[in-house]
Design a protein around this motif. Sequence first.
Motif: not given
Length: 293
Positions: A69-74
């Motif tokens: 589960t991805i918590n942040f995208v940049t």
Amino acid sequence: MIFWKEDSPTVLTRPPYLLFDIGGTKIRMAVSLDGKNLENPVVVGTPRDFNQGMQVFAETAKKIIGQNTINFVTGGMAGSMDGSKAQIFNSPHLPDWSGKNIKKAIGEAIRAPVLVENDAAMVGLGEAMFGAGKGFRIVVYITLSTGVNGSRIIDGKLDRSSYGFEIGHQIINFDAGVTGGDWGRGELEDYVSGAAINQRFGKLPEEIEDESVWENVTKYLAYGIHNVVVYWSPEVIVLGGGVSKRISLERLLNYSDEILTIFPSVPILKKATLGEMGGLYGALFYIQNFGLN
């Protein structure tokens, strides 16, 4: 459980992270499960159509994320952004992407908060912190790829700006800008970018073996180097992107030395060392420290 929504506040969060670098030709992507290392890096072509591009982005992300589960995208996006770093203002080599809200589109696809910067800024940050610029206080990165752009990193922080930097659009030939023709608007990008070289010679840069072509490209680039030096006064200039592989640093330094007269010497010139992963390393550092940038 925290549910993502478009207007969710941007807060520093823990991994896993999804990292991306969307260039004019390629999309690079990886995950970081521990917030320190890149895992499952992948490179795919960048579709010209925005909707198709977002579909490719989502499908590629799904493959490398797996059960996490991805918590942040940049990551970085080719082109200038609006002041909120949400909407692409102008992406010359991806015209259908211009005017699109990339932050919203990625957020809806991944269901996580998103931070977007210019792609050259992210690669520059990566090279400054982990690559050829490591150990220098003021680093300028210049990408010579499909297009041309650059960024300045000072003490590990991206230089502030209203809309980002677009150094490839500096005019180095006023006459060409007036008369038009083969040299476009007379901008640096019209002389040394991969797209311009391809258009002029009908070949990809890596297919051109004529050394006189590269000698001329190097001469034009020296004027861009001159302007970067007098505006940004860096300690080191790092050159990256596919076109840079054909540039002789020795010849570039010689031409730059001839042109630059206001300062004692040209800064150190180096080639990038992180290759395809530079923007992903920059994104990783950015997400760890974006409160400082």
